[in-house]
Scaffold this motif. Structure first.
Motif, PDB file in Angstrom:
ATOM      1  N   TRP A 158      29.476  37.157  33.597  1.00  0.00           N
ATOM      2  CA  TRP A 158      31.183  37.235  33.140  1.00  0.00           C
ATOM      3  C   TRP A 158      32.181  37.410  34.377  1.00  0.00           C
ATOM      4  O   TRP A 158      33.292  36.864  34.137  1.00  0.00           O
ATOM      5  CB  TRP A 158      31.153  38.451  32.016  1.00  0.00           C
ATOM      6  CG  TRP A 158      32.737  38.784  31.340  1.00  0.00           C
ATOM      7  CD1 TRP A 158      32.951  38.073  30.510  1.00  0.00           C
ATOM      8  CD2 TRP A 158      33.650  39.073  32.089  1.00  0.00           C
ATOM      9  NE1 TRP A 158      34.316  38.313  30.192  1.00  0.00           N
ATOM     10  CE2 TRP A 158      34.810  39.019  31.095  1.00  0.00           C
ATOM     11  CE3 TRP A 158      33.700  40.124  33.176  1.00  0.00           C
ATOM     12  CZ2 TRP A 158      36.061  39.594  31.699  1.00  0.00           C
ATOM     13  CZ3 TRP A 158      35.131  40.721  33.304  1.00  0.00           C
ATOM     14  CH2 TRP A 158      36.108  40.353  32.619  1.00  0.00           C
ATOM     15  N   LYS A 159      31.729  38.045  35.196  1.00  0.00           N
ATOM     16  CA  LYS A 159      32.595  38.235  36.396  1.00  0.00           C
ATOM     17  C   LYS A 159      32.864  37.084  37.078  1.00  0.00           C
ATOM     18  O   LYS A 159      33.842  36.691  37.599  1.00  0.00           O
ATOM     19  CB  LYS A 159      32.277  39.559  37.355  1.00  0.00           C
ATOM     20  CG  LYS A 159      32.257  40.965  36.707  1.00  0.00           C
ATOM     21  CD  LYS A 159      32.041  41.922  37.493  1.00  0.00           C
ATOM     22  CE  LYS A 159      32.407  43.230  36.778  1.00  0.00           C
ATOM     23  NZ  LYS A 159      33.462  44.074  37.195  1.00  0.00           N
ATOM     24  N   LYS A 160      31.702  36.332  37.234  1.00  0.00           N
ATOM     25  CA  LYS A 160      32.042  35.187  38.218  1.00  0.00           C
ATOM     26  C   LYS A 160      32.563  34.025  37.166  1.00  0.00           C
ATOM     27  O   LYS A 160      33.454  33.506  38.066  1.00  0.00           O
ATOM     28  CB  LYS A 160      30.399  34.413  38.364  1.00  0.00           C
ATOM     29  CG  LYS A 160      29.594  35.398  39.538  1.00  0.00           C
ATOM     30  CD  LYS A 160      28.259  34.424  39.248  1.00  0.00           C
ATOM     31  CE  LYS A 160      27.243  35.415  40.347  1.00  0.00           C
ATOM     32  NZ  LYS A 160      25.901  35.023  40.206  1.00  0.00           N
ATOM     33  N   GLU A 161      32.584  34.114  35.915  1.00  0.00           N
ATOM     34  CA  GLU A 161      33.124  32.897  35.344  1.00  0.00           C
ATOM     35  C   GLU A 161      34.594  33.426  34.968  1.00  0.00           C
ATOM     36  O   GLU A 161      35.320  32.488  35.043  1.00  0.00           O
ATOM     37  CB  GLU A 161      32.497  33.076  33.590  1.00  0.00           C
ATOM     38  CG  GLU A 161      31.215  32.310  33.649  1.00  0.00           C
ATOM     39  CD  GLU A 161      30.721  32.524  32.387  1.00  0.00           C
ATOM     40  OE1 GLU A 161      31.293  33.023  31.303  1.00  0.00           O
ATOM     41  OE2 GLU A 161      29.463  32.220  32.157  1.00  0.00           O
ATOM     42  N   ASN A 162      35.095  34.662  35.101  1.00  0.00           N
ATOM     43  CA  ASN A 162      36.425  34.984  35.063  1.00  0.00           C
ATOM     44  C   ASN A 162      37.236  35.368  36.359  1.00  0.00           C
ATOM     45  O   ASN A 162      38.220  36.020  36.391  1.00  0.00           O
ATOM     46  CB  ASN A 162      36.559  36.405  33.980  1.00  0.00           C
ATOM     47  CG  ASN A 162      36.086  35.945  32.733  1.00  0.00           C
ATOM     48  OD1 ASN A 162      37.046  35.224  32.009  1.00  0.00           O
ATOM     49  ND2 ASN A 162      34.613  36.080  32.274  1.00  0.00           N
ATOM     50  N   ALA A 163      36.295  35.305  37.379  1.00  0.00           N
ATOM     51  CA  ALA A 163      37.210  35.260  38.762  1.00  0.00           C
ATOM     52  C   ALA A 163      38.106  34.349  39.014  1.00  0.00           C
ATOM     53  O   ALA A 163      38.005  33.196  38.533  1.00  0.00           O
ATOM     54  CB  ALA A 163      35.890  35.326  39.682  1.00  0.00           C
ATOM     55  N   THR A 164      39.151  34.787  39.507  1.00  0.00           N
ATOM     56  CA  THR A 164      40.344  33.826  40.112  1.00  0.00           C
ATOM     57  C   THR A 164      40.497  34.260  41.522  1.00  0.00           C
ATOM     58  O   THR A 164      40.055  35.328  41.975  1.00  0.00           O
ATOM     59  CB  THR A 164      41.368  34.133  39.245  1.00  0.00           C
ATOM     60  OG1 THR A 164      42.170  35.367  39.511  1.00  0.00           O
ATOM     61  CG2 THR A 164      41.203  33.868  37.591  1.00  0.00           C
ATOM     62  N   ALA A 165      41.509  33.341  42.393  1.00  0.00           N
ATOM     63  CA  ALA A 165      41.791  33.494  43.526  1.00  0.00           C
ATOM     64  C   ALA A 165      42.554  34.925  43.627  1.00  0.00           C
ATOM     65  O   ALA A 165      42.490  35.611  44.486  1.00  0.00           O
ATOM     66  CB  ALA A 165      42.616  32.388  43.854  1.00  0.00           C
ATOM     67  N   LYS A 166      43.333  35.319  42.680  1.00  0.00           N
ATOM     68  CA  LYS A 166      44.507  36.332  42.462  1.00  0.00           C
ATOM     69  C   LYS A 166      43.471  37.647  42.427  1.00  0.00           C
ATOM     70  O   LYS A 166      43.585  38.695  42.900  1.00  0.00           O
ATOM     71  CB  LYS A 166      45.526  36.130  41.616  1.00  0.00           C
ATOM     72  CG  LYS A 166      46.559  35.779  42.167  1.00  0.00           C
ATOM     73  CD  LYS A 166      47.547  35.808  40.924  1.00  0.00           C
ATOM     74  CE  LYS A 166      49.037  35.380  41.543  1.00  0.00           C
ATOM     75  NZ  LYS A 166      49.923  35.867  40.740  1.00  0.00           N
ATOM     76  N   ASN A 167      42.461  37.410  41.606  1.00  0.00           N
ATOM     77  CA  ASN A 167      41.634  38.711  40.921  1.00  0.00           C
ATOM     78  C   ASN A 167      40.054  38.126  41.136  1.00  0.00           C
ATOM     79  O   ASN A 167      39.307  37.820  40.178  1.00  0.00           O
ATOM     80  CB  ASN A 167      41.752  38.918  39.626  1.00  0.00           C
ATOM     81  CG  ASN A 167      41.266  40.237  39.167  1.00  0.00           C
ATOM     82  OD1 ASN A 167      40.494  40.855  39.913  1.00  0.00           O
ATOM     83  ND2 ASN A 167      41.259  40.544  37.957  1.00  0.00           N
ATOM     84  N   PRO A 168      39.273  38.321  42.197  1.00  0.00           N
ATOM     85  CA  PRO A 168      37.829  37.931  42.558  1.00  0.00           C
ATOM     86  C   PRO A 168      36.995  38.804  41.789  1.00  0.00           C
ATOM     87  O   PRO A 168      35.886  38.227  41.692  1.00  0.00           O
ATOM     88  CB  PRO A 168      37.875  37.853  43.949  1.00  0.00           C
ATOM     89  CG  PRO A 168      38.884  38.632  44.438  1.00  0.00           C
ATOM     90  CD  PRO A 168      40.163  38.746  43.463  1.00  0.00           C
ATOM     91  N   THR A 169      37.458  39.914  41.726  1.00  0.00           N
ATOM     92  CA  THR A 169      36.451  41.026  40.746  1.00  0.00           C
ATOM     93  C   THR A 169      37.089  41.167  39.628  1.00  0.00           C
ATOM     94  O   THR A 169      37.438  42.465  39.631  1.00  0.00           O
ATOM     95  CB  THR A 169      35.990  42.009  41.805  1.00  0.00           C
ATOM     96  OG1 THR A 169      37.231  42.598  42.319  1.00  0.00           O
ATOM     97  CG2 THR A 169      35.107  41.669  42.936  1.00  0.00           C
ATOM     98  N   PRO A 170      37.211  40.816  38.346  1.00  0.00           N
ATOM     99  CA  PRO A 170      37.793  40.980  37.281  1.00  0.00           C
ATOM    100  C   PRO A 170      37.295  42.363  36.611  1.00  0.00           C
ATOM    101  O   PRO A 170      35.970  42.455  36.788  1.00  0.00           O
ATOM    102  CB  PRO A 170      37.630  39.675  36.240  1.00  0.00           C
ATOM    103  CG  PRO A 170      36.515  38.989  36.876  1.00  0.00           C
ATOM    104  CD  PRO A 170      36.499  39.265  38.487  1.00  0.00           C
ATOM    105  N   ALA A 171      37.816  43.155  36.015  1.00  0.00           N
ATOM    106  CA  ALA A 171      37.440  44.476  35.419  1.00  0.00           C
ATOM    107  C   ALA A 171      36.964  43.963  33.949  1.00  0.00           C
ATOM    108  O   ALA A 171      37.409  43.195  33.266  1.00  0.00           O
ATOM    109  CB  ALA A 171      38.243  45.413  35.416  1.00  0.00           C
TER     110      ALA A 171
END
Length: 191
Positions: A158-171
């Motif tokens: 889930w974290k890999k799929e939802n990572a962005t340049a601004k937020n590489p480690t989403p909560a």
């Protein structure tokens, strides 16, 4: 997380029946399923309710994926656990779930992928025998430490799929309170 016996009467669940059911439902939600806990699938011989612990549903590639999870704490012999699981995943229950969700989502029942998962959060005597017996009926068994491994895998994906340049480690979303607590404990242990 939703609880209710009829699709039209769904309500937000204020508290789960057990933490292990809530945990599995949250894991499924992180995988993209919409979950219903305590889904009524019929009545018992003496009039009691038959329920599926967790029904997770999602549309994917034009198919309806249903993940039916039963969560239990069993200390019985393998044959007894087998009998309990076979009853919980009976054709009657499965057909009730398929029929209801096929109607709700407008999907032909031939386009339903139905997974059966028995979750045993604690150590189980004769686990290999339980797994072997239930595998013959298409029932996956996740037990003990496997639950934690499954949780880690789902969260990492889930974290890999939802990572962005601004937020590489989403909560993890706040609404998934057990996973959120697990995430907190995980971050504190690394500090």
């Amino acid at each position: 997380m939703i609880v209710g016996s009829k699709l039209g009467g769904l309500k937000k669940m204020p508290f789960p029946r057990t933490y292990s059911e809530e945990l599995m439902a949250e894991i499924l939600e992180l995988e993209g399923y919409k979950c219903i806990l305590g889904y009524k699938v019929g009545t018992g011989k003496r009039g009691g309710k038959k329920e599926a612990d967790i029904i997770g549903v999602r549309l994917k590639d034009g198919n309806l994926e249903i993940k039916h999870c039963e969560v239990g704490t069993y200390y019985e012999k393998a044959d007894k656990i087998y009998n309990i699981a076979i009853e919980k995943f009976s054709e009657e229950r499965i057909n009730a779930v398929k029929s209801e969700f096929a109607k709700k989502y407008g999907v032909d029942e031939t386009r339903i992928k139905y997974e059966k998962v028995l979750v045993l959060p604690y150590r189980v005597p004769n686990l290999p025998k339980v797994k072997q017996l239930l595998k013959e009926h298409g029932i996956e068994v996740i037990a003990g430490q496997e639950v934690i491994h499954y949780l880690k895998e789902v969260v990492e994906n889930w974290k890999k799929e939802n990572a962005t340049a601004k937020n590489p480690t989403p909560a993890i979303p706040e609404s998934l309170w057990i996973l959120k607590f697990w995430e907190f404990l995980n971050s504190v242990s690394k500090a």
